[in-house]
Motif scaffolding. Structure first.
Motif, PDB file in Angstrom:
ATOM      1  N   PHE A 160       0.818  -1.214   0.000  1.00  0.00           N
ATOM      2  CA  PHE A 160       0.000   0.000   0.000  1.00  0.00           C
ATOM      3  C   PHE A 160       0.852   1.266   0.000  1.00  0.00           C
ATOM      4  N   CYS A 161       2.074   1.198   0.542  1.00  0.00           N
ATOM      5  CA  CYS A 161       2.945   2.379   0.488  1.00  0.00           C
ATOM      6  C   CYS A 161       3.443   2.636  -0.932  1.00  0.00           C
ATOM      7  N   SER A 162       3.483   1.585  -1.760  1.00  0.00           N
ATOM      8  CA  SER A 162       3.956   1.769  -3.135  1.00  0.00           C
ATOM      9  C   SER A 162       3.038   2.689  -3.921  1.00  0.00           C
ATOM     10  N   PHE A 163       1.773   2.804  -3.489  1.00  0.00           N
ATOM     11  CA  PHE A 163       0.838   3.635  -4.243  1.00  0.00           C
ATOM     12  C   PHE A 163       1.149   5.124  -4.131  1.00  0.00           C
ATOM     13  N   SER A 164       1.907   5.504  -3.111  1.00  0.00           N
ATOM     14  CA  SER A 164       2.335   6.898  -3.029  1.00  0.00           C
ATOM     15  C   SER A 164       3.312   7.227  -4.148  1.00  0.00           C
ATOM     16  N   LEU A 165       4.008   6.209  -4.668  1.00  0.00           N
ATOM     17  CA  LEU A 165       4.945   6.435  -5.768  1.00  0.00           C
ATOM     18  C   LEU A 165       4.224   6.865  -7.040  1.00  0.00           C
ATOM     19  N   PHE A 166       3.014   6.344  -7.234  1.00  0.00           N
ATOM     20  CA  PHE A 166       2.281   6.662  -8.455  1.00  0.00           C
ATOM     21  C   PHE A 166       1.854   8.126  -8.498  1.00  0.00           C
ATOM     22  N   LYS A 167       1.823   8.769  -7.336  1.00  0.00           N
ATOM     23  CA  LYS A 167       1.471  10.185  -7.275  1.00  0.00           C
ATOM     24  C   LYS A 167       2.714  11.077  -7.257  1.00  0.00           C
ATOM     25  N   HIS A 168       3.878  10.453  -7.045  1.00  0.00           N
ATOM     26  CA  HIS A 168       5.136  11.195  -7.009  1.00  0.00           C
ATOM     27  C   HIS A 168       5.883  10.833  -8.291  1.00  0.00           C
ATOM     28  N   LEU A 169       5.550  11.512  -9.378  1.00  0.00           N
ATOM     29  CA  LEU A 169       5.995  11.100 -10.700  1.00  0.00           C
ATOM     30  C   LEU A 169       7.509  11.111 -10.872  1.00  0.00           C
ATOM     31  N   LEU A 171       9.717  10.112  -8.842  1.00  0.00           N
ATOM     32  CA  LEU A 171      10.313   8.887  -8.323  1.00  0.00           C
ATOM     33  C   LEU A 171      10.272   7.764  -9.343  1.00  0.00           C
ATOM     34  N   LEU A 172       9.287   7.784 -10.221  1.00  0.00           N
ATOM     35  CA  LEU A 172       9.162   6.749 -11.241  1.00  0.00           C
ATOM     36  C   LEU A 172       9.702   7.202 -12.594  1.00  0.00           C
ATOM     37  N   ASN A 173      10.187   8.447 -12.650  1.00  0.00           N
ATOM     38  CA  ASN A 173      10.777   8.985 -13.880  1.00  0.00           C
ATOM     39  C   ASN A 173       9.856   8.907 -15.085  1.00  0.00           C
ATOM     40  N   LYS A 174       8.590   9.164 -14.866  1.00  0.00           N
ATOM     41  CA  LYS A 174       7.648   9.144 -15.985  1.00  0.00           C
ATOM     42  C   LYS A 174       7.675  10.449 -16.773  1.00  0.00           C
ATOM     43  N   GLY A 175       8.136  11.502 -16.136  1.00  0.00           N
ATOM     44  CA  GLY A 175       8.175  12.789 -16.808  1.00  0.00           C
ATOM     45  C   GLY A 175       7.107  13.719 -16.263  1.00  0.00           C
ATOM     46  N   PRO A 176       7.279  15.034 -16.458  1.00  0.00           N
ATOM     47  CA  PRO A 176       6.336  16.034 -15.926  1.00  0.00           C
ATOM     48  C   PRO A 176       4.906  15.800 -16.416  1.00  0.00           C
ATOM     49  N   GLY A 177       3.992  15.652 -15.467  1.00  0.00           N
ATOM     50  CA  GLY A 177       2.584  15.552 -15.808  1.00  0.00           C
ATOM     51  C   GLY A 177       2.153  14.235 -16.408  1.00  0.00           C
ATOM     52  N   ILE A 178       3.049  13.231 -16.412  1.00  0.00           N
ATOM     53  CA  ILE A 178       2.699  11.938 -17.007  1.00  0.00           C
ATOM     54  C   ILE A 178       2.371  10.942 -15.900  1.00  0.00           C
ATOM     55  N   SER A 179       1.151  10.471 -15.872  1.00  0.00           N
ATOM     56  CA  SER A 179       0.720   9.503 -14.871  1.00  0.00           C
ATOM     57  C   SER A 179       0.829   8.089 -15.434  1.00  0.00           C
ATOM     58  N   PRO A 180       1.093   7.099 -14.589  1.00  0.00           N
ATOM     59  CA  PRO A 180       1.175   5.721 -15.069  1.00  0.00           C
ATOM     60  C   PRO A 180      -0.176   5.241 -15.589  1.00  0.00           C
ATOM     61  N   ASP A 181      -0.164   4.499 -16.695  1.00  0.00           N
ATOM     62  CA  ASP A 181      -1.407   3.954 -17.226  1.00  0.00           C
ATOM     63  C   ASP A 181      -1.604   2.531 -16.710  1.00  0.00           C
ATOM     64  N   SER A 182      -2.661   1.869 -17.175  1.00  0.00           N
ATOM     65  CA  SER A 182      -2.989   0.544 -16.662  1.00  0.00           C
ATOM     66  C   SER A 182      -1.872  -0.473 -16.926  1.00  0.00           C
ATOM     67  N   ARG A 187       2.625  -3.700 -14.674  1.00  0.00           N
ATOM     68  CA  ARG A 187       4.068  -3.965 -14.662  1.00  0.00           C
ATOM     69  C   ARG A 187       4.653  -3.731 -13.273  1.00  0.00           C
ATOM     70  N   TYR A 188       4.238  -2.647 -12.626  1.00  0.00           N
ATOM     71  CA  TYR A 188       4.721  -2.369 -11.273  1.00  0.00           C
ATOM     72  C   TYR A 188       4.271  -3.453 -10.297  1.00  0.00           C
ATOM     73  N   LYS A 189       3.039  -3.925 -10.480  1.00  0.00           N
ATOM     74  CA  LYS A 189       2.538  -4.984  -9.600  1.00  0.00           C
ATOM     75  C   LYS A 189       3.409  -6.227  -9.726  1.00  0.00           C
ATOM     76  N   ASN A 190       3.712  -6.616 -10.950  1.00  0.00           N
ATOM     77  CA  ASN A 190       4.527  -7.809 -11.171  1.00  0.00           C
ATOM     78  C   ASN A 190       5.935  -7.637 -10.606  1.00  0.00           C
TER      79      ASN A 190
END
Length: 215
Positions: A160-169, A171-182, A187-190
């Protein structure tokens, strides 16, 4: 028209869950919950003694929903049932963001409310996983110095703490304003499942056998 108590309580719980998730128990006002639920304050106090009682009911229902959503196949081996539990818990957290927020608030508050409710919350899944980890240790699948209860609790926190990473972009290096998709989420779950399992597995299952831990 006569009020339906079941529907009224459901509206109260739904509104309270959202407010407690957003603002925590201390930051939530009963009158705001009543406004969101479309009822008056008196009706809330009619069903629940005070704000804390309402908060406890929200926590109990969230925990009940979580336990009921995770169906474990007890015929699976130790590794697979832990893998199934991690995946099921991750999916529940992903589809129930208010649960994640409530658990974050509880963590900040030293789990005091969940501790008060410990005797009223199901722990069957936790106990089953503790048992499976213990069996895995006895069979030499998992490290001998693993504490089963600490591992299960730590795995829950990791998920459940990993879900804070999805809001802190960043940390996941997705880029400005880019949210993870399904696809990212899957992939993160696996990857998270693999990381948690590797923390206790003595030898990678892909090599076909297990060995006991050595000093």
């Amino acid at each position: 028209m006569k009020r339906d108590p079941i529907k009224s309580k459901q509206r109260i719980i739904e509104a309270a869950t959202e407010h407690f998730a957003l603002y925590g128990m201390a930051g939530t006002r009963v009158d705001e919950i009543a406004k969101s639920a479309g009822i008056n304050n008196a009706m809330i106090y009619h069903y629940y003694k005070n704000k804390k009682s309402l908060y406890h009911e929200v926590l109990k229902q969230q925990m009940k929903n979580m336990h009921e959503s995770i169906n474990l196949d007890q015929s699976l081996d130790e590794k697979e049932i832990i893998k199934q539990a991690i995946s099921g818990y991750f999916d529940f957290c992903y589809h129930h963001p208010f649960y994640v927020s409530l658990m974050m608030w509880e963590m900040v508050e030293d789990w005091k409310n969940l501790n008060e409710l410990s005797e009223k919350i199901q722990h069957e899944i936790n106990e089953l996983l503790v048992e499976k980890v213990t069996q895995g240790i006895e069979k030499g699948y998992f490290y001998q110095d693993i504490d089963p209860r600490m591992f299960v609790s730590g795995a829950i926190l990791q998920v459940f703490c990993s879900f804070s990473l999805f809001k802190h972009l960043n940390l996941l290096n997705k880029g400005p304003g880019i949210s993870p998709d399904s696809k990212d989420i899957e992939r993160y779950k696996n990857k998270l499942t693999i990381q948690i399992l590797r923390s206790i597995m003595v030898k990678d299952d892909n090599e076909g056998n297990h060995h006991g831990a050595t000093d």
